[in-house]
Design a protein around this motif. Structure first.
Motif, short mmCIF file in Angstrom:
data_model
loop_
_atom_site.label_atom_id
_atom_site.label_comp_id
_atom_site.label_asym_id
_atom_site.label_seq_id
_atom_site.Cartn_x
_atom_site.Cartn_y
_atom_site.Cartn_z
N VAL A 79 0.85 -1.20 0.00
CA VAL A 79 0.00 0.00 0.00
C VAL A 79 0.89 1.25 0.00
O VAL A 79 1.91 1.31 0.69
N LEU A 80 0.47 2.25 -0.79
CA LEU A 80 1.18 3.53 -0.84
C LEU A 80 1.26 4.13 0.56
O LEU A 80 0.24 4.37 1.21
N THR A 81 2.49 4.39 1.01
CA THR A 81 2.72 4.85 2.38
C THR A 81 3.27 6.28 2.36
O THR A 81 4.33 6.54 1.79
N ILE A 82 2.51 7.18 2.98
CA ILE A 82 2.84 8.60 3.04
C ILE A 82 3.34 8.90 4.45
O ILE A 82 2.71 8.52 5.44
N VAL A 83 4.46 9.61 4.53
CA VAL A 83 5.03 9.96 5.83
C VAL A 83 5.21 11.48 5.91
O VAL A 83 5.79 12.09 5.02
N TRP A 84 4.70 12.05 6.99
CA TRP A 84 5.00 13.44 7.39
C TRP A 84 5.71 13.35 8.72
O TRP A 84 5.11 12.93 9.72
N ALA A 85 6.99 13.73 8.77
CA ALA A 85 7.77 13.58 10.00
C ALA A 85 8.80 14.70 10.10
O ALA A 85 9.71 14.79 9.28
N ARG A 86 8.65 15.54 11.12
CA ARG A 86 9.56 16.67 11.37
C ARG A 86 9.07 17.38 12.63
O ARG A 86 8.14 16.93 13.28
N ARG A 87 9.71 18.50 12.97
CA ARG A 87 9.25 19.28 14.12
C ARG A 87 7.81 19.75 13.91
O ARG A 87 7.41 20.07 12.80
N PHE A 88 7.06 19.82 14.98
CA PHE A 88 5.68 20.29 14.90
C PHE A 88 5.62 21.81 15.08
O PHE A 88 4.86 22.32 15.90
N ARG A 110 -10.60 5.20 0.69
CA ARG A 110 -10.73 4.50 -0.59
C ARG A 110 -10.16 3.08 -0.47
O ARG A 110 -9.15 2.86 0.21
N THR A 111 -10.80 2.15 -1.13
CA THR A 111 -10.36 0.76 -1.06
C THR A 111 -9.74 0.28 -2.37
O THR A 111 -9.01 -0.72 -2.37
N ASP A 112 -10.00 1.00 -3.47
CA ASP A 112 -9.44 0.57 -4.74
C ASP A 112 -7.95 0.85 -4.83
O ASP A 112 -7.16 0.02 -5.29
N ARG A 113 -7.53 2.02 -4.38
CA ARG A 113 -6.12 2.39 -4.36
C ARG A 113 -5.82 2.97 -2.97
O ARG A 113 -5.75 4.17 -2.79
N PRO A 114 -5.64 2.12 -1.99
CA PRO A 114 -5.55 2.59 -0.60
C PRO A 114 -4.25 3.33 -0.31
O PRO A 114 -3.25 3.22 -1.02
N VAL A 115 -4.30 4.10 0.77
CA VAL A 115 -3.10 4.78 1.26
C VAL A 115 -2.96 4.52 2.75
O VAL A 115 -3.94 4.20 3.45
N GLN A 116 -1.74 4.63 3.24
CA GLN A 116 -1.41 4.58 4.67
C GLN A 116 -0.64 5.84 5.00
O GLN A 116 0.22 6.27 4.21
N ILE A 117 -0.94 6.45 6.13
CA ILE A 117 -0.30 7.71 6.50
C ILE A 117 0.31 7.59 7.90
O ILE A 117 -0.34 7.10 8.82
N ILE A 118 1.56 8.04 8.00
CA ILE A 118 2.26 8.05 9.29
C ILE A 118 2.70 9.48 9.59
O ILE A 118 3.29 10.15 8.73
N TRP A 119 2.38 9.93 10.80
CA TRP A 119 2.91 11.20 11.30
C TRP A 119 3.90 10.89 12.43
O TRP A 119 3.70 9.95 13.21
N ALA A 120 4.96 11.70 12.49
CA ALA A 120 5.91 11.60 13.61
C ALA A 120 6.61 12.94 13.76
O ALA A 120 6.69 13.73 12.81
N GLY A 121 7.15 13.18 14.94
CA GLY A 121 7.88 14.42 15.18
C GLY A 121 7.73 14.86 16.61
O GLY A 121 6.79 14.46 17.32
N LYS A 122 8.64 15.71 17.05
CA LYS A 122 8.62 16.19 18.44
C LYS A 122 8.17 17.65 18.48
O LYS A 122 8.89 18.53 18.00
N PRO A 123 7.00 17.92 19.08
CA PRO A 123 6.70 19.32 19.39
C PRO A 123 7.66 19.83 20.46
O PRO A 123 8.19 19.05 21.26
#
Length: 553
Positions: free
Chosen positions: A345-354, A376-389
């Motif tokens: 599955v297409l994996t999107i990452v947003w990770a940096r300072r908040f 969406r189920t036909d072309r799904p995505v996964q999203i990960i957030w990370a970072g230190k405020p």
């Protein structure tokens, strides 16, 4: 006061890099085992020190040994952010037997240097300063406890320890030909040199400066009277301080002073160099601001098996290795959140300072449209957030916790804690898309995208920081078009969001699922284009060629 011999280095210095340089930074990200950094400034300094070692440069780093680090990012019972301050111990540091004295708020404070030997992690030697020693009283011992302490007097005390204490430690080792300030935190070193040399022109010959941010929080200002009471100006009288910095006003700008005590300065991307010149133009007596784009150390950050597949032009092996790295990341996701992500599955990452301007929640600007994207189920995505405020920025923590609460309701969203070197590496290795959404032109560099590209993640970014020097839209990355800078914050968020989502829906997702060969070609092009141009070896060379050889003028 200056000895032109080499530092105590475990290698023969390359003659091309013979000038003896002491590099001062409030934070260094060298290895996961040494937690003395918060974010990009430290990651940049760490990569610089690694390249200085690899190129055999005559450089040492001078920093602070933070007893509690920045903070440890943990979770409350409901999974929201908990800020922990845990004492750190580093038995791999050595004692060179150097202790100096500085004055803070009228009191003598002992500053002890400990050394991170070059061979430990493959970096230029680091001399890390601590006041947490028995010779000091309780208050003095706390100066080097927490990176970026929220108390203003503690922050100024930390600058005194780094700048004045660090300069005295350098002198105890024979002195330096050049002092490089990575941001203005070490500014008191200039006042110490003025006290020793007596002439502002002599001080300027010995100092260069890197400015990192157009953000107000990164360009500190304090009441001059407060700084005097704290001992920020060392032994200088008022006339000497004004003669050196040119600041007569009651409000003292640290960055402006740094531009006046240095004979050369660099911004950290071409765009940031232009922005920095605009910011400070009209101020008399400042040095020129050139552009030396930040970079990251590929030898440290890039997966070696992935690189081998690229060098052999083996796309099948590269695809296999990328999926293996996604599996590694998804084991962390499962461990922290109980969610089982899918390597296909297409994996999107947003990770940096908040930080507010980085817009961690831009994806959620139109929540209904966001839900359509993730459900969406036909072309799904996964999203990960990370970072230190920042641990005392309650608005940023609230944003982080809002994402945590959202993630509880969606099986394909994860918010990870512990955003330090190792998690940063695994996020970049496991990401398909590395998402970067700052308000342009407020991202001075944004080096996380470089190490993502080194590991086969495709940058999807606002055209800010280093990106304009790298990106070829649709060939090695995807670029969110530049919007009109005079728009209000809400209007700019709206315009950037519409462009972001259209590119996701119409280009990125269809390409990933319908044309996997083309997607892989873009990832491989990204890996080829990011090195050597954005490898810190190039940056470390440019420091010597452009910054350290710059003429006073």
């Amino acid at each position: 006061m200056t000895d032109t011999t080499n530092w105590p280095l475990p290698y023969r210095v390359n003659p091309a890099y013979a000038r003896k340089v002491a590099y001062f930074s409030m934070e260094f990200a060298i290895d996961q085992a040494l937690k003395i950094y918060s974010g990009g400034l430290g990651f940049l300094a760490g990569s610089h020190m690694r390249s200085a070692y690899q190129l055999r440069q005559n450089v040492i780093g001078v920093g602070i040994l933070w007893k509690y680090g920045y903070y440890d990012q943990a979770r409350n019972a409901d999974q929201t952010l908990r800020v922990d301050f845990t004492k750190k111990y580093y038995p791999f540091l050595t004692d060179p037997g150097i202790t100096v004295t500085v004055q803070v708020n009228g009191h003598d404070v002992k500053v002890k240097a400990l050394c991170l030997p070059a061979q430990t992690f493959g970096s230029a030697p680091l001399y890390l300063l601590t006041t947490d020693i028995p010779e000091n009283d309780h208050l003095a011992r706390t100066i080097t406890h927490c990176l970026y302490d929220v108390e203003p007097s503690a922050r100024i005390a930390q600058s005194i320890v780094l700048g004045l204490g660090g300069a005295k430690v350098v002198e105890a080792m024979g002195g330096a030909e050049l002092y490089h300030m990575n941001e203005a935190h070490a500014l008191p070193l200039a006042f110490h040199l003025m006290d020793r040399l007596g002439e502002a022109s002599e001080v300027r010959k010995r100092i260069v400066f890197t400015t990192h941010t157009p953000e107000k929080a990164g360009n500190e200002e304090h009441e001059t009277s407060f700084l005097k009471r704290m001992g920020f100006f060392g032994a200088l009288n008022h006339e000497q301080e004004v003669n050196l910095t040119g600041i007569h006003e009651h409000l003292f700008s640290h960055t402006l002073a740094a531009l006046r005590v240095s004979h050369a300065c660099n911004g950290v991307s071409r765009l940031h160099g232009a922005v920095a010149n605009q910011m400070w133009e009209g101020n008399d007596g400042i040095c020129s601001i050139e552009a030396i784009t930040n970079s990251q150390n590929a030898l440290f950050w890039q997966d070696k098996k992935l690189r081998q597949a690229l060098d052999r032009n083996d796309p099948k092996r590269l695809i296999t290795r990328k999926k293996e790295m996604k599996d590694d990341l998804f084991r962390i996701v499962a461990d922290q959140t109980g969610k089982l992500f899918n390597r296909d599955v297409l994996t999107i990452v947003w990770a940096r300072r908040f930080a507010h301007y980085k817009r961690a929640t831009l994806l959620l600007h139109d929540f209904h449209r966001f839900l359509n994207l993730i459900e969406r189920t036909d072309r799904p995505v996964q999203i990960i957030w990370a970072g230190k405020p920042f641990p005392f920025d309650h608005d940023a923590i609230s944003v982080f916790n809002g994402l945590v609460r959202l993630s509880r309701k969606k099986r394909n969203i994860a918010v990870l804690t512990g955003y330090e070197i190792e998690l940063s590496r695994q996020l970049k290795q496991g990401a398909d898309v590395w998402l970067n959404t700052p308000v342009r032109p407020r991202e001075a560099s944004g080096t996380s995208g470089m190490t993502a590209a080194m590991n086969g993640a495709v940058n999807f970014s606002i055209n800010d920081g280093w990106i304009p020097e790298f990106a070829k839209d649709g060939e090695n990355s995807f670029i969110i078009p530049v919007t009109e800078p005079k728009l209000s914050e809400h209007e700019q968020n709206e315009a950037d969001y519409q462009n972001l989502m259209s590119i996701f829906e119409d280009r990125i997702i269809p390409l990933y699922y319908d044309e996997p060969q083309r997607w892989n070609e873009i990832a491989m092009a990204s890996m080829r284009d990011v090195t050597p141009a954005f490898d810190s070896d190039r940056m470390a060379r440019e420091y010597y060629e452009k910054l350290y050889s710059a003429k006073l003028g």
